[in-house]
Design an enzyme around this catalytic site. Sequence first.
Site, mmCIF file in Angstrom:
data_model
loop_
_atom_site.group_PDB
_atom_site.id
_atom_site.type_symbol
_atom_site.label_atom_id
_atom_site.label_comp_id
_atom_site.label_asym_id
_atom_site.label_seq_id
_atom_site.Cartn_x
_atom_site.Cartn_y
_atom_site.Cartn_z
ATOM 1 N N ASP A 1 30.628 35.657 45.131
ATOM 2 C CA ASP A 1 29.122 35.718 44.839
ATOM 3 C C ASP A 1 28.473 35.474 46.070
ATOM 4 O O ASP A 1 26.894 35.934 45.528
ATOM 5 C CB ASP A 1 29.373 34.838 44.007
ATOM 6 C CG ASP A 1 29.482 35.129 42.226
ATOM 7 O OD1 ASP A 1 30.261 35.937 42.408
ATOM 8 O OD2 ASP A 1 29.764 33.968 42.012
ATOM 9 N N LYS B 1 28.613 40.953 48.623
ATOM 10 C CA LYS B 1 29.485 41.155 49.042
ATOM 11 C C LYS B 1 29.379 43.417 48.921
ATOM 12 O O LYS B 1 29.088 43.727 49.511
ATOM 13 C CB LYS B 1 30.998 40.761 49.094
ATOM 14 C CG LYS B 1 31.519 39.854 49.639
ATOM 15 C CD LYS B 1 32.311 39.890 49.359
ATOM 16 C CE LYS B 1 33.505 39.290 48.601
ATOM 17 N NZ LYS B 1 32.806 38.544 47.597
ATOM 18 N N GLY C 1 33.326 41.173 40.624
ATOM 19 C CA GLY C 1 31.790 41.997 39.996
ATOM 20 C C GLY C 1 31.036 42.126 41.181
ATOM 21 O O GLY C 1 30.613 40.951 42.421
ATOM 22 N N HIS C 2 30.376 43.546 41.954
ATOM 23 C CA HIS C 2 29.680 43.218 42.652
ATOM 24 C C HIS C 2 28.245 44.236 42.203
ATOM 25 O O HIS C 2 28.628 45.010 41.486
ATOM 26 C CB HIS C 2 30.429 44.661 43.690
ATOM 27 C CG HIS C 2 32.091 43.621 44.532
ATOM 28 N ND1 HIS C 2 32.202 44.635 45.563
ATOM 29 C CD2 HIS C 2 31.432 42.521 44.373
ATOM 30 C CE1 HIS C 2 32.817 43.456 46.293
ATOM 31 N NE2 HIS C 2 32.600 42.309 45.726
ATOM 32 N N THR C 3 27.200 43.706 42.170
ATOM 33 C CA THR C 3 26.159 44.646 41.502
ATOM 34 C C THR C 3 25.798 44.832 43.545
ATOM 35 O O THR C 3 24.865 44.491 44.400
ATOM 36 C CB THR C 3 25.683 43.343 41.101
ATOM 37 O OG1 THR C 3 25.886 42.343 40.314
ATOM 38 C CG2 THR C 3 24.180 43.984 40.924
ATOM 39 N N GLN D 1 35.859 38.169 45.185
ATOM 40 C CA GLN D 1 36.180 36.771 45.096
ATOM 41 C C GLN D 1 35.670 36.217 46.392
ATOM 42 O O GLN D 1 35.131 36.814 47.213
ATOM 43 C CB GLN D 1 37.571 35.995 44.814
ATOM 44 C CG GLN D 1 37.698 36.471 43.132
ATOM 45 C CD GLN D 1 38.556 37.576 43.115
ATOM 46 O OE1 GLN D 1 38.788 37.743 43.473
ATOM 47 N NE2 GLN D 1 38.052 37.980 41.952
ATOM 48 N N THR E 1 30.326 39.343 36.373
ATOM 49 C CA THR E 1 31.311 39.672 35.730
ATOM 50 C C THR E 1 31.050 38.677 34.438
ATOM 51 O O THR E 1 31.065 38.892 32.385
ATOM 52 C CB THR E 1 32.841 39.093 36.012
ATOM 53 O OG1 THR E 1 32.899 40.095 37.626
ATOM 54 C CG2 THR E 1 33.795 39.406 35.196
ATOM 55 N N GLY F 1 28.169 36.262 33.711
ATOM 56 C CA GLY F 1 26.932 36.126 33.192
ATOM 57 C C GLY F 1 26.145 34.924 33.222
ATOM 58 O O GLY F 1 24.830 34.637 32.907
ATOM 59 N N ARG G 1 25.377 30.397 38.109
ATOM 60 C CA ARG G 1 26.158 29.966 39.052
ATOM 61 C C ARG G 1 25.952 28.429 38.805
ATOM 62 O O ARG G 1 24.535 28.178 39.444
ATOM 63 C CB ARG G 1 26.106 30.854 39.719
ATOM 64 C CG ARG G 1 26.488 32.386 39.435
ATOM 65 C CD ARG G 1 26.904 32.639 41.158
ATOM 66 N NE ARG G 1 26.996 34.149 40.869
ATOM 67 C CZ ARG G 1 27.178 35.644 41.094
ATOM 68 N NH1 ARG G 1 25.391 35.743 41.688
ATOM 69 N NH2 ARG G 1 26.915 36.632 40.472
#
Length: 422
Positions: free
Chosen positions: A13, A16, A40-42, A223, A298, A300, A303
């Site tokens: 997170d 990247k 997951g990449h946003t 990751q 990924t 929700g 964190r």
Amino acid sequence: MAHTILTGAQWGDEGKGKIIDVLTDSVNAVVRSQGGNNAGHTVFVGNKKFVLHLIPSGILRKGKLCVIGNGVVVDPIALVEEIDGLVSQGVKVGRNLAISDRAHIVFPFHRLLDEAREAVRADGKIGTTKRGIGPAYGDKAARIGLRLCDLLQPKVFQERLEARISEFNHWHKGSGIESPDFNKLHAAYRSAGDRLAPFVTNTTMLLHKLHNKGASLLFEGAQGTFLDVDHGTYPFVTSSNTTAGGACTGSGFPPNLITHVMGVMKAYTTRVGEGPLPTQDDKLASMLHEMGREFGATTGRARRCGWFDAVITRTAQIINGFDQLAITNVDGLDGLEEIQVAVAYKLEGRKIEYLPAEIEQFSHCQPVYKKFKGWMRDTSQVKSFRQLPPLCKDYLKAITELTGGKLTMVSVGASREQTIFC
């Protein structure tokens, strides 16, 4: 011609996806080499938000080839849904996507097993995304997994899937885990296989052909370093090698052809899921969450957040060999009067500058902090390193020196335009 591996220097997170999207402008192909749709990449392009799980974020750039390598575990149904989702948003997906015929397949029974294991662990749960990634890698290591090359051969796939389901049922009979429905599963996966068939190829040979033609490759890590199955905070890790070495084994591209290794790290530290986070600070987390930041792409899930941990980023530099660094989310610290950085740990009265291998010891590590003055100014509109507030530049230089490597990029927002090249 330059080939670059991009790796997260923390627990994932790190931003990247955005950095890869920016770098893709100057390369010919983007390669994913490990993980699955647990990542997951946003990426924000203008006002549009794209969340990618299996497909490299280079898909958002015209004329760029995106490659899913042999080290990735692929859920064919999830991948078809991701492709359809991109197309519905106006993104072209065709000859710009290639998928390794050696990539292993994730099945519904992998997800069931993932969920069951987490339920049994109770307080000791790892905090997986329950996407079946770990069990799929387990099958790969046990040499009982099915690959995309199997899926594209109807007779072979039917025989091997029947055998795999039979074995699964044998070992899990009476466990309470639902028995897979062969007919339903077979039909759904064969349908997905037909959709994916045009993309499936020998990607190792494809990458070498691109290299020989003088193309530039960007290897997109999923990751982060401390989720690596070997070098991470085991057992609170993923099931693949998330470090720079994994990019080579997961793509079939030799390490002696790699030009650069870029480490991406946030200006603070976050972690999703379970496991120790020595610099965790709930006040900092509340501030970031109130700003709408730090929710998993990924799952929700919110964190956990903490101060920058130079012990882990320095270790990541040793493992990966970063010669370039990108620091993201700098604007998230704009409103703080004081910022802390962990420069070492205290464990049982001793000062240490490394991560203990034993997870219980690591969970008892107390950070030794160095304090920095905050810059208390909005950085989100800054266009050059020179224009950053002096105290912000001091902070960035300090955490770069503590990590090791050369600072090459700074991100002060989610959009492409909010990127500073140093």
